[in-house]
Design a protein around this motif. Structure first.
Motif, mmCIF file in Angstrom:
data_model
loop_
_atom_site.group_PDB
_atom_site.id
_atom_site.type_symbol
_atom_site.label_atom_id
_atom_site.label_comp_id
_atom_site.label_asym_id
_atom_site.label_seq_id
_atom_site.Cartn_x
_atom_site.Cartn_y
_atom_site.Cartn_z
ATOM 1 N N GLU A 89 -50.617 -49.213 -24.125
ATOM 2 C CA GLU A 89 -50.144 -48.134 -23.246
ATOM 3 C C GLU A 89 -49.154 -48.630 -22.199
ATOM 4 O O GLU A 89 -48.230 -47.904 -21.828
ATOM 5 C CB GLU A 89 -51.327 -47.433 -22.570
ATOM 6 N N ALA A 90 -49.283 -49.868 -21.741
ATOM 7 C CA ALA A 90 -48.362 -50.423 -20.749
ATOM 8 C C ALA A 90 -46.968 -50.676 -21.320
ATOM 9 O O ALA A 90 -46.017 -50.868 -20.567
ATOM 10 C CB ALA A 90 -48.933 -51.725 -20.172
ATOM 11 N N PHE A 91 -46.836 -50.662 -22.651
ATOM 12 C CA PHE A 91 -45.554 -50.938 -23.304
ATOM 13 C C PHE A 91 -45.000 -49.726 -24.039
ATOM 14 O O PHE A 91 -43.989 -49.832 -24.727
ATOM 15 C CB PHE A 91 -45.704 -52.119 -24.279
ATOM 16 N N GLN A 92 -45.641 -48.587 -23.926
ATOM 17 C CA GLN A 92 -45.162 -47.391 -24.622
ATOM 18 C C GLN A 92 -43.878 -46.869 -23.986
ATOM 19 O O GLN A 92 -43.537 -47.210 -22.868
ATOM 20 C CB GLN A 92 -46.260 -46.326 -24.645
ATOM 21 N N ARG A 93 -43.164 -46.068 -24.753
ATOM 22 C CA ARG A 93 -41.886 -45.465 -24.355
ATOM 23 C C ARG A 93 -40.762 -46.494 -24.206
ATOM 24 O O ARG A 93 -39.852 -46.321 -23.408
ATOM 25 C CB ARG A 93 -42.037 -44.633 -23.090
ATOM 26 N N GLN A 94 -40.857 -47.565 -24.992
ATOM 27 C CA GLN A 94 -39.810 -48.592 -25.009
ATOM 28 C C GLN A 94 -39.215 -48.758 -26.404
ATOM 29 O O GLN A 94 -38.464 -49.687 -26.645
ATOM 30 C CB GLN A 94 -40.381 -49.936 -24.528
ATOM 31 N N GLY A 95 -39.605 -47.900 -27.350
ATOM 32 C CA GLY A 95 -39.087 -47.985 -28.710
ATOM 33 C C GLY A 95 -39.865 -48.920 -29.618
ATOM 34 O O GLY A 95 -39.452 -49.153 -30.760
ATOM 35 N N ILE A 96 -40.979 -49.457 -29.150
ATOM 36 C CA ILE A 96 -41.752 -50.419 -29.943
ATOM 37 C C ILE A 96 -42.366 -49.746 -31.165
ATOM 38 O O ILE A 96 -42.319 -50.290 -32.276
ATOM 39 C CB ILE A 96 -42.818 -51.107 -29.074
ATOM 40 N N GLY A 97 -42.935 -48.563 -30.999
ATOM 41 C CA GLY A 97 -43.516 -47.848 -32.138
ATOM 42 C C GLY A 97 -42.483 -47.548 -33.198
ATOM 43 O O GLY A 97 -42.708 -47.783 -34.393
ATOM 44 N N ARG A 98 -41.336 -47.052 -32.774
ATOM 45 C CA ARG A 98 -40.249 -46.753 -33.722
ATOM 46 C C ARG A 98 -39.829 -48.012 -34.466
ATOM 47 O O ARG A 98 -39.666 -48.002 -35.681
ATOM 48 C CB ARG A 98 -39.049 -46.165 -32.981
ATOM 49 N N ARG A 99 -39.665 -49.102 -33.749
ATOM 50 C CA ARG A 99 -39.238 -50.358 -34.379
ATOM 51 C C ARG A 99 -40.307 -50.890 -35.328
ATOM 52 O O ARG A 99 -39.984 -51.398 -36.401
ATOM 53 C CB ARG A 99 -38.914 -51.390 -33.288
ATOM 54 N N LEU A 100 -41.589 -50.758 -34.956
ATOM 55 C CA LEU A 100 -42.661 -51.192 -35.861
ATOM 56 C C LEU A 100 -42.656 -50.373 -37.144
ATOM 57 O O LEU A 100 -42.869 -50.924 -38.232
ATOM 58 C CB LEU A 100 -44.026 -51.075 -35.174
ATOM 59 N N ILE A 101 -42.424 -49.079 -37.040
ATOM 60 C CA ILE A 101 -42.347 -48.237 -38.235
ATOM 61 C C ILE A 101 -41.198 -48.688 -39.118
ATOM 62 O O ILE A 101 -41.351 -48.888 -40.325
ATOM 63 C CB ILE A 101 -42.201 -46.751 -37.853
ATOM 64 N N GLU A 102 -40.019 -48.869 -38.530
ATOM 65 C CA GLU A 102 -38.843 -49.299 -39.299
ATOM 66 C C GLU A 102 -39.076 -50.665 -39.944
ATOM 67 O O GLU A 102 -38.781 -50.863 -41.124
ATOM 68 C CB GLU A 102 -37.612 -49.357 -38.388
ATOM 69 N N PHE A 103 -39.602 -51.607 -39.165
ATOM 70 C CA PHE A 103 -39.818 -52.969 -39.659
ATOM 71 C C PHE A 103 -40.833 -52.996 -40.794
ATOM 72 O O PHE A 103 -40.608 -53.630 -41.826
ATOM 73 C CB PHE A 103 -40.262 -53.868 -38.503
ATOM 74 N N SER A 104 -41.949 -52.304 -40.627
ATOM 75 C CA SER A 104 -42.964 -52.311 -41.681
ATOM 76 C C SER A 104 -42.463 -51.581 -42.919
ATOM 77 O O SER A 104 -42.754 -52.002 -44.051
ATOM 78 C CB SER A 104 -44.290 -51.740 -41.182
ATOM 79 N N HIS A 105 -41.681 -50.508 -42.743
ATOM 80 C CA HIS A 105 -41.125 -49.805 -43.891
ATOM 81 C C HIS A 105 -40.141 -50.707 -44.643
ATOM 82 O O HIS A 105 -40.120 -50.724 -45.881
ATOM 83 C CB HIS A 105 -40.464 -48.506 -43.451
ATOM 84 N N GLN A 106 -39.346 -51.477 -43.921
ATOM 85 C CA GLN A 106 -38.445 -52.436 -44.574
ATOM 86 C C GLN A 106 -39.234 -53.443 -45.405
ATOM 87 O O GLN A 106 -38.840 -53.771 -46.525
ATOM 88 C CB GLN A 106 -37.608 -53.183 -43.527
ATOM 89 N N GLN A 107 -40.335 -53.929 -44.864
ATOM 90 C CA GLN A 107 -41.153 -54.916 -45.577
ATOM 91 C C GLN A 107 -41.767 -54.317 -46.840
ATOM 92 O O GLN A 107 -41.900 -55.004 -47.856
ATOM 93 C CB GLN A 107 -42.256 -55.455 -44.664
ATOM 94 N N ALA A 108 -42.156 -53.053 -46.788
ATOM 95 C CA ALA A 108 -42.767 -52.385 -47.941
ATOM 96 C C ALA A 108 -41.719 -51.937 -48.946
ATOM 97 O O ALA A 108 -42.027 -51.752 -50.124
ATOM 98 C CB ALA A 108 -43.589 -51.184 -47.479
ATOM 99 N N GLY A 109 -40.496 -51.761 -48.481
ATOM 100 C CA GLY A 109 -39.398 -51.303 -49.332
ATOM 101 C C GLY A 109 -38.923 -49.931 -48.896
ATOM 102 O O GLY A 109 -39.701 -48.974 -48.901
#
Length: 143
Positions: A79-99
């Protein structure tokens, strides 16, 4: 600065600690270490976000066939790191890894339902669930 990596050996204790620092602990079996351990060991992609100091600030846990579909089963950001784009980047990064050719699928927690359209995901009109006999579904639990 946040770094993103794949951590297939993420420990259950570290994962639970992050779940508690996010809003996801209320909807996960954090008091059942064997289930948490199984969730981690059977996941296909565990993407993490770490602060400059190395502390875990986000995780995306996915199950995928690497060809057609990827189910993003957990997305948690401290919660202390929310609203910094971390969730969006994690989604993009994990999707790249999965294909990126895979369809990315997830069930949104009620409080996060407005977040996913904001990052470009579209709602699907139908979802069907057969619930586990002894585990309440996350939508039934109060945050």
């Amino acid at each position: 600065m946040i770094t993103y990596q794949i951590e297939p050996k993420l420990s259950a204790n570290t994962f639970v600690d992050l779940l508690r620092r996010s809003t996801l602990a209320a909807r996960r079996p954090v008091d059942q270490p064997q289930i948490i351990e199984g969730m981690l060991r059977k996941a296909d992609v565990i993407a993490t976000a770490r602060s400059e100091e190395g502390s875990l600030v986000g995780v995306a846990r996915s199950i995928t066939d690497f060809h057609y579909c990827t189910y993003l089963s957990d997305l948690a950001v401290d919660e202390a790191f929310q609203r910094q784009g971390i969730g969006r980047r994690l989604i993009e990064f994990s999707h790249q890894q999965a294909g990126l050719q895979t369809n990315l699928i997830l069930l949104a927690a009620p409080a996060a339902a407005t977040y996913y359209p904001y990052i470009g995901m579209e709602s699907h009109p139908s979802c069907w669930i057969r619930r586990a006999a002894e585990t309440p579904h996350e939508c039934d639990r109060k945050p």
